[in-house]
Design a protein around this motif. Structure first.
Motif, PDB file in Angstrom:
ATOM      1  N   GLU A 149       0.802  -1.226   0.000  1.00 50.25           N
ATOM      2  CA  GLU A 149       0.000   0.000   0.000  1.00 50.25           C
ATOM      3  C   GLU A 149       0.835   1.276   0.000  1.00 50.25           C
ATOM      4  O   GLU A 149       0.306   2.365  -0.275  1.00 50.25           O
ATOM      5  CB  GLU A 149      -0.947  -0.010   1.206  1.00 50.25           C
ATOM      6  CG  GLU A 149      -2.136  -0.953   1.078  1.00 50.25           C
ATOM      7  CD  GLU A 149      -1.798  -2.430   1.271  1.00 50.25           C
ATOM      8  OE1 GLU A 149      -2.674  -3.279   0.995  1.00 50.25           O
ATOM      9  OE2 GLU A 149      -0.658  -2.743   1.700  1.00 50.25           O
ATOM     10  N   THR A 150       2.122   1.176   0.300  1.00 49.15           N
ATOM     11  CA  THR A 150       2.974   2.372   0.302  1.00 49.15           C
ATOM     12  C   THR A 150       3.445   2.751  -1.101  1.00 49.15           C
ATOM     13  O   THR A 150       3.938   3.854  -1.310  1.00 49.15           O
ATOM     14  CB  THR A 150       4.218   2.158   1.193  1.00 49.15           C
ATOM     15  OG1 THR A 150       5.041   1.123   0.616  1.00 49.15           O
ATOM     16  CG2 THR A 150       3.819   1.757   2.610  1.00 49.15           C
ATOM     17  N   GLN A 152       3.349   3.874  -5.028  1.00 51.22           N
ATOM     18  CA  GLN A 152       2.563   4.797  -5.844  1.00 51.22           C
ATOM     19  C   GLN A 152       2.985   4.645  -7.299  1.00 51.22           C
ATOM     20  O   GLN A 152       4.179   4.550  -7.585  1.00 51.22           O
ATOM     21  CB  GLN A 152       2.809   6.255  -5.412  1.00 51.22           C
ATOM     22  CG  GLN A 152       2.512   6.553  -3.957  1.00 51.22           C
ATOM     23  CD  GLN A 152       1.037   6.728  -3.697  1.00 51.22           C
ATOM     24  OE1 GLN A 152       0.239   6.829  -4.623  1.00 51.22           O
ATOM     25  NE2 GLN A 152       0.644   6.774  -2.428  1.00 51.22           N
ATOM     26  N   TRP A 177      -7.491  11.761  -2.148  1.00 51.43           N
ATOM     27  CA  TRP A 177      -6.798  11.882  -0.856  1.00 51.43           C
ATOM     28  C   TRP A 177      -6.594  13.343  -0.470  1.00 51.43           C
ATOM     29  O   TRP A 177      -6.780  13.727   0.698  1.00 51.43           O
ATOM     30  CB  TRP A 177      -5.452  11.162  -0.907  1.00 51.43           C
ATOM     31  CG  TRP A 177      -5.550   9.677  -0.763  1.00 51.43           C
ATOM     32  CD1 TRP A 177      -5.153   8.725  -1.656  1.00 51.43           C
ATOM     33  CD2 TRP A 177      -6.090   8.954   0.358  1.00 51.43           C
ATOM     34  NE1 TRP A 177      -5.422   7.462  -1.171  1.00 51.43           N
ATOM     35  CE2 TRP A 177      -5.991   7.567   0.063  1.00 51.43           C
ATOM     36  CE3 TRP A 177      -6.651   9.344   1.572  1.00 51.43           C
ATOM     37  CZ2 TRP A 177      -6.427   6.583   0.948  1.00 51.43           C
ATOM     38  CZ3 TRP A 177      -7.093   8.358   2.457  1.00 51.43           C
ATOM     39  CH2 TRP A 177      -6.973   6.996   2.140  1.00 51.43           C
ATOM     40  N   LYS A 181      -8.369  14.790   2.904  1.00 50.00           N
ATOM     41  CA  LYS A 181      -7.544  15.292   4.012  1.00 50.00           C
ATOM     42  C   LYS A 181      -7.821  16.766   4.280  1.00 50.00           C
ATOM     43  O   LYS A 181      -7.822  17.202   5.437  1.00 50.00           O
ATOM     44  CB  LYS A 181      -6.066  15.064   3.690  1.00 50.00           C
ATOM     45  CG  LYS A 181      -5.667  13.588   3.755  1.00 50.00           C
ATOM     46  CD  LYS A 181      -4.269  13.341   3.209  1.00 50.00           C
ATOM     47  CE  LYS A 181      -3.941  11.851   3.221  1.00 50.00           C
ATOM     48  NZ  LYS A 181      -2.636  11.547   2.587  1.00 50.00           N
ATOM     49  N   VAL A 188     -11.607   5.544   2.657  1.00 45.60           N
ATOM     50  CA  VAL A 188     -10.879   4.286   2.551  1.00 45.60           C
ATOM     51  C   VAL A 188     -10.835   3.924   1.070  1.00 45.60           C
ATOM     52  O   VAL A 188     -11.839   4.056   0.360  1.00 45.60           O
ATOM     53  CB  VAL A 188     -11.552   3.150   3.357  1.00 45.60           C
ATOM     54  CG1 VAL A 188     -10.755   1.855   3.224  1.00 45.60           C
ATOM     55  CG2 VAL A 188     -11.681   3.543   4.824  1.00 45.60           C
ATOM     56  N   ASN A 250      -8.718   1.655   7.296  1.00 49.26           N
ATOM     57  CA  ASN A 250      -8.099   2.954   7.029  1.00 49.26           C
ATOM     58  C   ASN A 250      -7.156   2.859   5.841  1.00 49.26           C
ATOM     59  O   ASN A 250      -6.649   1.779   5.501  1.00 49.26           O
ATOM     60  CB  ASN A 250      -7.319   3.429   8.254  1.00 49.26           C
ATOM     61  CG  ASN A 250      -6.131   2.534   8.554  1.00 49.26           C
ATOM     62  OD1 ASN A 250      -5.018   2.779   8.085  1.00 49.26           O
ATOM     63  ND2 ASN A 250      -6.343   1.474   9.318  1.00 49.26           N
ATOM     64  N   GLY A 251      -6.931   3.989   5.184  1.00 47.76           N
ATOM     65  CA  GLY A 251      -5.950   4.066   4.116  1.00 47.76           C
ATOM     66  C   GLY A 251      -6.328   3.263   2.892  1.00 47.76           C
ATOM     67  O   GLY A 251      -7.493   3.184   2.507  1.00 47.76           O
ATOM     68  N   ARG A 252      -5.323   2.637   2.272  1.00 49.18           N
ATOM     69  CA  ARG A 252      -5.512   1.870   1.044  1.00 49.18           C
ATOM     70  C   ARG A 252      -5.449   0.374   1.350  1.00 49.18           C
ATOM     71  O   ARG A 252      -4.831  -0.049   2.314  1.00 49.18           O
ATOM     72  CB  ARG A 252      -4.409   2.185   0.030  1.00 49.18           C
ATOM     73  CG  ARG A 252      -4.088   3.619  -0.161  1.00 49.18           C
ATOM     74  CD  ARG A 252      -2.747   3.777  -0.884  1.00 49.18           C
ATOM     75  NE  ARG A 252      -2.905   3.876  -2.333  1.00 49.18           N
ATOM     76  CZ  ARG A 252      -1.912   3.738  -3.194  1.00 49.18           C
ATOM     77  NH1 ARG A 252      -0.700   3.455  -2.755  1.00 49.18           N
ATOM     78  NH2 ARG A 252      -2.117   3.852  -4.495  1.00 49.18           N
ATOM     79  N   TYR A 253      -6.073  -0.395   0.434  1.00 48.83           N
ATOM     80  CA  TYR A 253      -6.000  -1.853   0.515  1.00 48.83           C
ATOM     81  C   TYR A 253      -5.741  -2.420  -0.878  1.00 48.83           C
ATOM     82  O   TYR A 253      -6.599  -2.324  -1.755  1.00 48.83           O
ATOM     83  CB  TYR A 253      -7.300  -2.436   1.086  1.00 48.83           C
ATOM     84  CG  TYR A 253      -7.491  -2.136   2.563  1.00 48.83           C
ATOM     85  CD1 TYR A 253      -6.962  -2.988   3.533  1.00 48.83           C
ATOM     86  CD2 TYR A 253      -8.182  -1.004   2.968  1.00 48.83           C
ATOM     87  CE1 TYR A 253      -7.124  -2.711   4.884  1.00 48.83           C
ATOM     88  CE2 TYR A 253      -8.342  -0.716   4.310  1.00 48.83           C
ATOM     89  CZ  TYR A 253      -7.809  -1.575   5.275  1.00 48.83           C
ATOM     90  OH  TYR A 253      -7.972  -1.306   6.609  1.00 48.83           O
ATOM     91  N   LYS A 298      -2.127  -6.557   4.517  1.00 52.21           N
ATOM     92  CA  LYS A 298      -3.066  -5.580   5.065  1.00 52.21           C
ATOM     93  C   LYS A 298      -4.513  -5.961   4.766  1.00 52.21           C
ATOM     94  O   LYS A 298      -5.380  -5.877   5.633  1.00 52.21           O
ATOM     95  CB  LYS A 298      -2.772  -4.179   4.521  1.00 52.21           C
ATOM     96  CG  LYS A 298      -3.606  -3.107   5.218  1.00 52.21           C
ATOM     97  CD  LYS A 298      -3.329  -1.705   4.708  1.00 52.21           C
ATOM     98  CE  LYS A 298      -4.191  -0.697   5.486  1.00 52.21           C
ATOM     99  NZ  LYS A 298      -4.103   0.666   4.895  1.00 52.21           N
TER     100      LYS A 298
END
Length: 329
Positions: A149-150, A152, A177, A181, A188, A250-253, A298
Motif C-alpha cells: 500500500e505504500t 505509488q 486523498w 484530508k 478508505v 483505514n488508508g488503502r487496501y 493488510k
C-alpha cells in the motif's frame, strides 16, 4: 460481517461490473441502496439492477454525471456511506486521454466528495481505485519486487509508457486523498487488480475483452509491467463492504488473488481445459524472473479471504462460454 438493516448507502457508477455485484450483495444484506447511473432510461444500464432481489423495496436509481457539479447531491443525501466506483475504464484505442479518461476521473472524484461534504449523514466514503495507481513505476520492473500500500504509480512513467488508464487512476486517487484530508472526510480506498468472475451486466465490459485477449492472442495491453494481476469480483465486493463496516479500516487496501505472467495464466487454462488449443504467446514474458507480487498482509487483516485463482479463472471462462464469447470443448 454485520448486516445492513436500517443503513442507507450510495453506490456511484451502479451499472458497472464491480458496482452491480456490490449492489446485489448490499441488497442481500439488508441495505437500502441509492444508486447512480448516467442514464436511468437506458435498459442496458438499469434493468439488471431492477431485477435484483430486494430491489423493488430497497433500491432507488438516480441520474448523475461525473462532469456535472452537484449532480450526486440527491443520491448522497441521507446516506450513511458512499461507495464511489464510477470512473471511465478504457485500456486501448484511446484517441484523447485527457478527455476520455483523465478529466472524468480526476474532476469527477472531487465532485462526488463535494456532495458527500454537503451531506451531514455520510460517515465514510469507500473509493474504488486500482492497482493501476500502485504498481506502474520503475520499481515494478524488478521481477523480485513485492508491492504494498505504500507504493505509488509514477505519473511520468505512466505517460512515458502511454499507460493512460493507469495515469487517470493515479491522478484520481491523488485528488481524492487531497480533498479528503483537506475537508476531514473519512476515506478508505480499495485498489484491485484486473477483476474477473461472473458479471451481472447484459453487455460485457472491457475487462472481459482484455481477459479474452490474453486467452486468444497471448498478449494484453494492460500488462504494462509484464504481468497480469487478477482478483475475483467476489473478493472485491467483500473488501468494499468490510472497508465500510469495519471502524478500524483505514488508508488503502491492495487487492490481488494472484500476480502472473500471461503465459502462467494460459498454463492454468490449459490445465483446466486440456482439449483446448491455445495459440502460442507472442514472446517469452518471463525474462525478468518472478512476476511482481502484491502483498496480501493488510487486506487479509481486514478479513478478506481470497477465492483461489484457478476457481476464479474457471468461473470466468464458464461465464464467457455461457455468453457465447468463447468456445472451449
Amino acid at each position: 460481517m454485520a448486516g445492513g438493516e436500517g443503513k442507507v448507502v450510495c453506490v456511484t457508477g451502479a451499472s458497472g461490473f464491480i458496482a452491480s455485484c456490490l449492489i446485489e450483495t448490499l441488497l442481500r444484506r439488508g441495505y437500502t441502496v441509492k444508486a447512480t447511473v448516467r442514464n436511468v432510461a437506458d435498459p442496458n444500464k438499469v434493468n439488471h439492477l431492477k431485477a435484483m432481489e430486494g430491489a423493488k423495496e430497497r433500491l432507488r436509481l438516480f441520474q448523475a454525471d461525473l462532469m456535472v457539479d452537484a449532480s450526486f447531491d440527491a443520491a448522497v443525501d441521507g446516506c450513511d456511506g458512499v461507495f464511489h466506483t464510477a470512473s471511465p475504464v478504457v485500456f486501448d484505442n484511446i484517441k484523447d486521454p485527457q478527455t476520455e479518461l483523465i478529466e472524468p476521473a480526476v474532476n469527477g472524484t472531487p465532485n462526488v466528495l463535494r456532495s458527500c461534504l454537503r451531506s451531514s449523514s455520510v460517515k465514510r466514503v469507500v473509493l474504488t481505485s486500482s492497482l493501476a495507481a500502485v504498481v506502474v513505476n520503475r520499481k515494478g520492473l524488478d521481477g523480485n519486487a513485492i508491492a504494498d500500500e505504500t507504493w505509488q504509480s509514477e505519473p511520468g512513467f505512466c505517460e512515458e509508457t502511454q499507460a493512460w488508464y493507469c495515469l487517470s487512476k493515479t491522478l484520481a486517487e491523488e485528488a481524492a486523498w487531497n480533498f479528503a484530508k483537506s475537508h476531514g472526510i473519512d476515506l478508505v480506498v480499495i485498489n484491485p487488480g484486473l477483476v474477473i468472475g461472473r458479471c451481472l451486466q447484459p453487455i460485457l465490459n472491457v475487462t472481459f475483452e482484455e481477459f479474452l485477449h490474453i486467452i486468444t492472442q497471448g498478449t494484453s495491453p494492460i500488462a504494462a509491467i509484464g504481468v497480469v494481476i487478477l482478483v475475483d469480483v467476489k473478493d472485491v465486493v467483500q473488501a468494499h463492504i468490510l472497508a465500510f463496516e469495519n471502524p478500524s479500516a483505514n488508508g488503502r487496501y491492495c487487492l490481488a488473488s494472484a500476480s502472473l505472467y500471461i503465459s502462467e495464466v494460459r498454463e492454468i487454462i490449459q490445465q483446466l481445459y486440456p482439449t483446448f488449443t491455445l495459440p502460442p504467446c507472442v514472446e517469452n514474458d518471463r525474462l525478468n524472473g518472478n512476476a511482481l507480487q502484491i502483498s496480501k498482509e493488510k487486506v487479509k487483516s481486514l478479513g478478506v479471504d481470497f477465492v483461489p485463482i484457478e476457481q476464479s479463472i474457471k468461473e470466468t471462462i464458464e461465464f464467457l462460454k455461457e455468453r457465447n464469447m468463447l468456445v472451449i470443448p
